[in-house]
Design an enzyme around this catalytic site. Sequence first.
Site, mmCIF file in Angstrom:
data_model
loop_
_atom_site.group_PDB
_atom_site.id
_atom_site.type_symbol
_atom_site.label_atom_id
_atom_site.label_comp_id
_atom_site.label_asym_id
_atom_site.label_seq_id
_atom_site.Cartn_x
_atom_site.Cartn_y
_atom_site.Cartn_z
ATOM 1 C CG ASN A 67 -6.367 -0.562 1.305
ATOM 2 O OD1 ASN A 67 -5.750 -0.065 0.366
ATOM 3 N ND2 ASN A 67 -5.777 -1.028 2.398
ATOM 4 C CG HIS B 150 -3.083 3.926 2.322
ATOM 5 N ND1 HIS B 150 -3.512 3.472 1.094
ATOM 6 C CD2 HIS B 150 -3.073 2.838 3.151
ATOM 7 C CE1 HIS B 150 -3.737 2.165 1.171
ATOM 8 N NE2 HIS B 150 -3.491 1.758 2.397
ATOM 9 C CB CYS C 52 -0.935 0.010 1.206
ATOM 10 S SG CYS C 52 -2.114 -1.339 1.188
HETATM 11 O O1 UT7 Z 1 -3.094 -0.633 3.893
HETATM 12 C C1 UT7 Z 1 -3.068 -1.261 5.128
HETATM 13 C C2 UT7 Z 1 -4.029 -2.406 5.057
HETATM 14 N N1 UT7 Z 1 -4.599 -2.864 6.254
HETATM 15 C C3 UT7 Z 1 -5.260 -2.115 7.164
HETATM 16 O O2 UT7 Z 1 -5.312 -0.924 7.114
HETATM 17 C C4 UT7 Z 1 -5.973 -2.868 8.244
HETATM 18 C C5 UT7 Z 1 -5.947 -2.149 9.573
HETATM 19 N N2 UT7 Z 1 -6.912 -2.749 10.476
HETATM 20 C C6 UT7 Z 1 -8.215 -2.473 10.395
HETATM 21 O O3 UT7 Z 1 -8.652 -1.704 9.573
HETATM 22 C C7 UT7 Z 1 -9.126 -3.110 11.441
HETATM 23 O O4 UT7 Z 1 -8.331 -3.795 12.392
HETATM 24 C C8 UT7 Z 1 -10.163 -4.090 10.824
HETATM 25 C C9 UT7 Z 1 -11.200 -3.312 10.042
HETATM 26 C C10 UT7 Z 1 -9.480 -5.095 9.919
HETATM 27 C C11 UT7 Z 1 -10.888 -4.819 11.929
HETATM 28 O O5 UT7 Z 1 -11.512 -3.907 12.811
HETATM 29 P P1 UT7 Z 1 -11.301 -4.043 14.395
HETATM 30 O O6 UT7 Z 1 -12.119 -3.004 15.025
HETATM 31 O O7 UT7 Z 1 -9.808 -4.025 14.663
HETATM 32 O O8 UT7 Z 1 -11.931 -5.458 14.684
HETATM 33 P P2 UT7 Z 1 -11.255 -6.758 15.313
HETATM 34 O O9 UT7 Z 1 -10.298 -7.373 14.351
HETATM 35 O O10 UT7 Z 1 -10.779 -6.423 16.678
HETATM 36 O O11 UT7 Z 1 -12.519 -7.699 15.421
HETATM 37 C C12 UT7 Z 1 -13.640 -7.372 16.267
HETATM 38 C C13 UT7 Z 1 -14.710 -8.436 16.063
HETATM 39 C C14 UT7 Z 1 -14.148 -9.852 16.126
HETATM 40 O O12 UT7 Z 1 -15.138 -10.657 16.774
HETATM 41 P P3 UT7 Z 1 -14.986 -11.046 18.321
HETATM 42 O O13 UT7 Z 1 -13.670 -11.775 18.414
HETATM 43 O O14 UT7 Z 1 -15.002 -9.751 19.062
HETATM 44 O O15 UT7 Z 1 -16.188 -11.897 18.551
HETATM 45 C C15 UT7 Z 1 -14.047 -10.261 14.693
HETATM 46 O O16 UT7 Z 1 -14.147 -11.647 14.492
HETATM 47 O O17 UT7 Z 1 -15.274 -8.284 14.765
HETATM 48 C C16 UT7 Z 1 -15.245 -9.559 14.083
HETATM 49 N N3 UT7 Z 1 -15.115 -9.319 12.659
HETATM 50 C C17 UT7 Z 1 -16.173 -9.143 11.854
HETATM 51 N N4 UT7 Z 1 -17.501 -9.120 12.098
HETATM 52 C C18 UT7 Z 1 -18.305 -8.874 11.050
HETATM 53 C C19 UT7 Z 1 -13.988 -9.226 11.910
HETATM 54 N N5 UT7 Z 1 -14.302 -8.969 10.632
HETATM 55 C C20 UT7 Z 1 -15.650 -8.900 10.572
HETATM 56 C C21 UT7 Z 1 -16.562 -8.661 9.533
HETATM 57 N N6 UT7 Z 1 -17.874 -8.650 9.812
HETATM 58 N N7 UT7 Z 1 -16.166 -8.411 8.253
#
Ligand code: UT7
Length: 361
Positions: free
Chosen positions: A299, A269, A124
């Site tokens: 993204n 970004h 990215c």
């Molecule tokens: O260019 C760089 C590329 N990458 C990035 O920029 C990624 C950076 N990270 C992020 O943007 C965020 O960490 C995410 C959007 C990927 C995830 O958001 P988060 O607030 O950090 O969520 P999390 O990973 O802590 O997950 C929270 C909950 C989990 O469930 P439990 O364990 O609390 O029951 C996940 O399993 O949300 C769940 N979850 C989802 N639920 C519904 C994860 N993905 C999804 C989904 N739909 N798509």
Amino acid sequence: MAPTASGHGATGYGARITGVGRYVPERVMTNAELERMVDTNDEWIVERTGIHERRIAGPDETSSTLGTRAGLAAIESALIDPATIDLVIAATCTPDGMFPAVATRIQHAVGAGRAGAFDVNAACNGFMSALSTAVQFVAAGTSQRALVVGTETMSRIVDWTDRGTCVLFGDGAGAVIVERSVEGEPGHINALLLRSDGSQADLLWASGPCTPGAPSPSSALGLAREEARIVMDGRSVFRHAVNALVETSMEAVTNAGLTVDDIALCVPHQANRRIITAMADRVGLPMERVYVNVDRYGNTSSATIPIALAEAEADGRLKPGDRVLFAAFGGGLSWSAMVVEWAGIRASRAGLPTGILAARA
Ligand code: UT7
């Protein structure tokens, strides 16, 4: 010290952006469509990422075809003859194939007959790495006119069974023309910084045809090969992203001899709206001065900044002399910031349709 038209002087690097364009595939994939593919919902995606929809490349589209459309729009907006371009750099982590470079296909397709061409892969952070390279070539006088393209078909390497990553990415391309600064006219690169930390490489990576691994159903002759697939520790990447973007942006603004109040527009970004707002808050930039379009494209990796830049220009958000802050972050981990004095796009200054608008229709 007097302003310099070349090299790295009081105004920065003697290079300026004179054209910008973008192209996104026609096919829109909404969050509702994703709800039917994985266990997710529109509310979660919008709340955690700010993404409403993304674009998906058609079966005949590749990173080089998207990049060519964006490149042509940038050439049109700079009012230049493509034959005068002597360097094409494409940033992509989703090339049409392992080789040749996507940049060579773009070089041919846009009509840049006498240009050298190569690709840069910094995930990215790719566009910023490619743009920094072009700036050095132009400032040094090695190149007179460069086309820099960020182009991605992320849909080809997304794991469509992983709800933690598949909701985030999309396809698209953006491009800029880089030329030498002209004394007495606006348009410089005031500061640029590139950083990386390979100790965190496994937080965000994608396997590919050369990755050792278990044989996959499609591997020929029983060779151990894996399909390309994105793997990410989202929470850790999020934390690193905000810290790195804040630190590098502040440093670049200081290196440019400016304060955050001098920044007319930040074009970051576009990975996640929450990352952008957290960064803006800590840097002290009101959101009115931050360009966001992650809601419409997700993204698009190395394409996010040039797509956003093209739209900011088309929306009338940039005027000659404005100080613009670019900041990027991605796999590597690698990150960057750049402060640009906006030269103004020739087509807009001449009151002509820019090609950006044409490509958008
Ligand atoms: O260019 C760089 C590329 N990458 C990035 O920029 C990624 C950076 N990270 C992020 O943007 C965020 O960490 C995410 C959007 C990927 C995830 O958001 P988060 O607030 O950090 O969520 P999390 O990973 O802590 O997950 C929270 C909950 C989990 O469930 P439990 O364990 O609390 O029951 C996940 O399993 O949300 C769940 N979850 C989802 N639920 C519904 C994860 N993905 C999804 C989904 N739909 N798509």
